[in-house]
Each structure stands twice: as structure tokens, then as C-alpha cells.
Motif scaffolding. Structure first.
Motif, mmCIF file in Angstrom:
data_model
loop_
_atom_site.group_PDB
_atom_site.id
_atom_site.type_symbol
_atom_site.label_atom_id
_atom_site.label_comp_id
_atom_site.label_asym_id
_atom_site.label_seq_id
_atom_site.Cartn_x
_atom_site.Cartn_y
_atom_site.Cartn_z
ATOM 1 N N HIS A 65 0.838 -1.196 0.000
ATOM 2 C CA HIS A 65 0.000 0.000 0.000
ATOM 3 C C HIS A 65 0.874 1.247 0.000
ATOM 4 O O HIS A 65 2.030 1.214 0.448
ATOM 5 C CB HIS A 65 -0.925 0.010 1.210
ATOM 6 C CG HIS A 65 -1.797 -1.213 1.305
ATOM 7 N ND1 HIS A 65 -2.844 -1.447 0.462
ATOM 8 C CD2 HIS A 65 -1.743 -2.285 2.155
ATOM 9 C CE1 HIS A 65 -3.416 -2.602 0.762
ATOM 10 N NE2 HIS A 65 -2.769 -3.136 1.791
ATOM 11 N N GLN A 66 0.334 2.347 -0.495
ATOM 12 C CA GLN A 66 1.104 3.581 -0.526
ATOM 13 C C GLN A 66 1.345 4.094 0.893
ATOM 14 O O GLN A 66 0.569 3.835 1.807
ATOM 15 C CB GLN A 66 0.382 4.645 -1.359
ATOM 16 C CG GLN A 66 -0.929 5.115 -0.746
ATOM 17 C CD GLN A 66 -1.661 6.106 -1.651
ATOM 18 O OE1 GLN A 66 -1.354 6.196 -2.820
ATOM 19 N NE2 GLN A 66 -2.614 6.836 -1.096
ATOM 20 N N ILE A 67 2.444 4.786 1.058
ATOM 21 C CA ILE A 67 2.803 5.366 2.350
ATOM 22 C C ILE A 67 2.113 6.706 2.485
ATOM 23 O O ILE A 67 2.344 7.635 1.694
ATOM 24 C CB ILE A 67 4.334 5.521 2.468
ATOM 25 C CG1 ILE A 67 4.994 4.138 2.372
ATOM 26 C CG2 ILE A 67 4.710 6.209 3.759
ATOM 27 C CD1 ILE A 67 6.504 4.186 2.335
ATOM 28 N N GLY A 68 1.240 6.820 3.478
ATOM 29 C CA GLY A 68 0.441 8.028 3.642
ATOM 30 C C GLY A 68 1.033 9.022 4.620
ATOM 31 O O GLY A 68 2.080 8.777 5.234
ATOM 32 N N PRO A 69 0.381 10.128 4.821
ATOM 33 C CA PRO A 69 0.897 11.187 5.696
ATOM 34 C C PRO A 69 0.940 10.809 7.167
ATOM 35 O O PRO A 69 1.654 11.441 7.947
ATOM 36 C CB PRO A 69 -0.072 12.352 5.452
ATOM 37 C CG PRO A 69 -1.338 11.700 4.955
ATOM 38 C CD PRO A 69 -0.887 10.515 4.170
ATOM 39 N N ASP A 70 0.185 9.789 7.561
ATOM 40 C CA ASP A 70 0.168 9.384 8.971
ATOM 41 C C ASP A 70 1.247 8.356 9.305
ATOM 42 O O ASP A 70 1.380 7.937 10.458
ATOM 43 C CB ASP A 70 -1.203 8.797 9.333
ATOM 44 C CG ASP A 70 -2.321 9.826 9.196
ATOM 45 O OD1 ASP A 70 -2.036 11.019 9.402
ATOM 46 O OD2 ASP A 70 -3.462 9.427 8.878
ATOM 47 N N THR A 71 2.024 7.938 8.328
ATOM 48 C CA THR A 71 3.069 6.927 8.551
ATOM 49 C C THR A 71 4.250 7.522 9.305
ATOM 50 O O THR A 71 4.676 8.643 9.015
ATOM 51 C CB THR A 71 3.563 6.356 7.210
ATOM 52 O OG1 THR A 71 2.452 5.809 6.497
ATOM 53 C CG2 THR A 71 4.614 5.280 7.434
ATOM 54 N N ASP A 72 4.756 6.783 10.285
ATOM 55 C CA ASP A 72 5.979 7.184 10.980
ATOM 56 C C ASP A 72 7.156 6.835 10.054
ATOM 57 O O ASP A 72 7.705 5.734 10.104
ATOM 58 C CB ASP A 72 6.091 6.435 12.316
ATOM 59 C CG ASP A 72 7.277 6.897 13.155
ATOM 60 O OD1 ASP A 72 8.194 7.535 12.597
ATOM 61 O OD2 ASP A 72 7.307 6.613 14.371
#
Length: 374
Positions: free
Chosen positions: A332-339
Motif C-alpha cells: 500500500h502507498q505510504i500516507g501522511p500518517d506513517t511514521d
């Protein structure tokens, strides 16, 4: 490349055995290695402090760590004889620090953790920690969890030491002898490691129905030792001979898999038994409900080519060995909430050198369309 040398002797006299090993190391690269690792099996175990003293006097290493063992390797040779000595030395490692850790109260930091934590320093600095631990007196799984959380860029190598009861294992750290806890050696660089599984599952998988600390009491509601004895009776002669040399137990890493094969287990050696209760000592706590299966150590298995796949949260790869992955793919794509920092630390830890990480990010232009398709 760091120069190193390894030696093994099966001479029955301790002085002669350590002398043979030291001669090979000195011939290879001379004195003053940064690190010496010393292993003593059989009757040589009682002479570990004396052998360590001889090695320190002749080699003058930066640090020396030693441990009693049941089986060992030295260069291309392996020994499971009653008496053997193995030595390994490396030059050009830089600063090397040895630390003895002792277990604290359950769940608390081990004694010596503050010094280890301070020595490792920057969590993102690539370092290597060599660990030799007594499974009876030290919670090595807790140490690994602390290192993974506080120092995710650190590679941990080593193993659990063979012993049948608390206090039986001897740990040598420079001039001091210990009979409990763990000995760790900190290296200031990331060392590339080669892992050979060398084990294959045998028999049937079982569910753990009772366990106490490092002791596996029951498998499938029957004593674990009984399950092992039943397995031995049903094996072919060749496999029974392998089982007699060493018993291993694999714990399933992903319980969601319908079937389990090579590569699906975290393998531990069975280091002792509890005859009265029928328990097996495996060196770490395996909780009730976990799936386990006995394994055989087989040289032929180590030479097989095996392709393994692991599915996990990319930022939670604690069950995957360091530098063991050829490619990591984020489905899955890495979103803005990913650490992001934690994600890349974990992926970097498990990837081999020069291996790739495939991932996707949300393109900044996506915000233009305000949720509508382009």
C-alpha cells in the motif's frame, strides 16, 4: 574488509588445545586483535578462565569474550566431540566494549542496560551487538525487544548457551568469569552477517497448552518431553541420529498461515529437560496458544536454496532477522500518517546491503483533484 581468523582444536589437554588455536591465530594475523571469541566444550569448560588468561597474555586483544558450549565450529570444521576449543579473532574493528548483563525483576531493565544503552548512543548509528545468554537466568527476548525499540539500526548476533540447569554455563568477559545473565560485545560498525538456517521441521505441529518461563510444559495437552519421545520412535534411523545430536524447536512466526514449512519458524535449540514434570527448556518464554514444531539440524538443508516470503506491517519487522531480506515491497502507498523514520529504520535493518525497498507515495498533485478521479 576486516581481517579475521578462526581455529579449532580437539586435543584432550586444555593447554595443548588452546595452544593449537593460538598458534593458528598468530600465524594468520599476529597479536593485538580487537576482539577474541573463545568457546570451550567438555572437560575444557572448567578451564575457561585459565585459557582466557593465556589468550589475553599472548594475543593482547582489545576485548575477549568466552563461553562454555556443547558444539562449535572453527573455520570449515565442526565439532560435537566431548572436548574441543574454538577461537575466533578479528583485527581492524575499532573500539570494542564488553558488558555483563544480569536479569533484574520481571519486566524491569536488566542490570547493565544503562551502560549498554549509553555505549550504543545514537539510535540510527549502525552498530553490531554480539550476545551470549544463559536461557535459565536471563530474559533474552526482552533484551532483543529493548534493542529493537531503542536502537533499531543495531544488528544483534550470537545465541543461547547450552546448559541443563541454572549456573552451569560459564561466561568469560576479559578477566572475569560469570555464571549467569548475558555477555554482550558492542562493535562500532554494522557487520554483514550470513545466516544458514540448517534446520527442517519434522513430525507434526503442536499448540502450546502450558509453559512456565523458559520451560515448555505441555504440547497439545501432553508433556512436551513425551511428545519428543514419541517423535523419536517414529523417525527413520538417519533422522533419529540427527535428533540425538541436537533437538531444535521452531515457533511459527505467522499464525495466520494455513500450512507451515521451512522459513516459517523462529528456531530455538532445546537446551535441557525437566524429567520430573516432562518439560523442555527452550531458552525463551513461548506463550500458551503458540504453534511449534520440532526441527532437525541437517547439513544438507543448509545448502538448499530456499525463497522465503514474510508479510508484516513494514514498521513492525521484529520477527525478521537483520540483513536477511533481498527486497522489501510496500503493498500500500505510504500516507501522511506513517511514521517515516521508524519505517525506514526497520526496513534498513532487515535488508541486505544493496537490497531494494519498493514503495509508493501520494503524489502532491493528488491534492488538486480534491478527492475526484483525474
Amino acid at each position: 574488509m576486516v581481517p579475521f581468523a578462526a581455529a579449532l582444536s580437539e586435543h584432550p589437554e586444555s593447554a595443548a588445545a588452546v595452544g593449537e588455536c593460538l598458534g593458528q591465530l598468530l600465524d594468520a594475523h599476529g597479536p593485538h586483535p580487537d576482539l577474541v571469541l573463545l568457546f570451550a566444550a567438555g572437560v575444557h569448560g572448567a578451564r575457561l578462565p585459565a585459557m582466557a588468561g593465556t589468550a589475553r597474555a599472548l594475543l593482547q586483544p582489545g576485548a575477549l569474550a568466552g563461553v562454555t558450549a556443547d558444539a562449535m565450529i572453527g573455520g570449515p570444521r565442526e565439532s560435537e566431540a566431548a572436548a574441543a576449543v574454538s577461537m575466533w579473532a578479528a583485527w581492524g574493528l575499532g573500539e570494542v566494549t564488553g558488558i555483563h548483563l544480569a536479569a533484574g525483576s520481571p519486566g524491569a531493565e536488566p542490570f547493565g542496560w544503562d551502560r549498554l544503552h549509553a555505549r550504543l548512543g545514537d539510535p540510527d548509528a549502525p552498530r553490531t551487538v554480539v550476545v551470549f545468554a544463559d536461557p535459565f537466568t536471563f530474559p533474552v527476548d526482552e533484551l532483543l525487544e529493548r534493542l529493537a525499540q531503542a536502537h533499531p539500526a543495531t544488528i544483534v548476533v550470537g545465541g543461547l548457551c547450552a546448559g541443563r540447569r541454572p549456573g552451569e554455563v560459564g561466561f568469560q568477559l576479559d578477566g572475569a568469569l560469570h555464571h549467569d545473565g548475558a555477555v554482550v560485545v558492542v562493535l562500532d560498525d554494522r557487520i554483514d552477517t550470513v545466516v544458514s538456517q540448517g534446520c527442517r521441521p519434522v513430525g507434526e505441529p503442536f499448540t502450546v497448552t502450558r509453559s512456565t518461563g523458559p520451560v515448555l510444559d505441555e504440547l497439545g495437552s501432553r508433556p512436551a518431553l513425551t511428545r519428543l519421545q514419541e517423535l523419536a520412535l517414529g523417525l527413520e534411523a538417519a533422522d533419529r541420529a540427527l535428533l540425538a545430536r541436537a533437538v531444535h524447536l521452531g515457533r511459527v512466526v505467522d499464525e495466520h498461515l494455513a500450512e507451515h514449512g521451512r522459513g516459517d519458524f523462529l528456531v530455538r535449540q532445546v537446551v535441557g529437560t525437566r524429567t520430573a514434570s516432562g518439560g523442555l527448556v527452550v531458552g525463551e518464554h513461548i506463550p500458551v496458544g503458540a504453534t511449534v514444531q520440532f526441527h532437525l539440524r541437517d547439513a544438507a538443508t543448509a545448502h538448499e536454496v530456499a525463497v522465503e516470503f514474510h508479510e508484516s506491517d513494514p514498521a513492525d519487522l521484529g520477527a525478521v532477522m537483520s540483513t536477511s531480506v533481498d527486497i522489501a515491497v510496500s503493498v500500500h502507498q505510504i500516507g501522511p500518517d506513517t511514521d517515516i523514520a521508524r519505517l525506514f529504520r526497520q526496513v534498513h535493518r532487515v535488508l541486505r546491503p544493496e537490497a531494494g525497498f519498493v514503495f509508493a507515495l501520494v503524489h502532491p498533485a493528488a491534492a488538486i483533484f480534491d478527492g475526484h478521479d483525474a
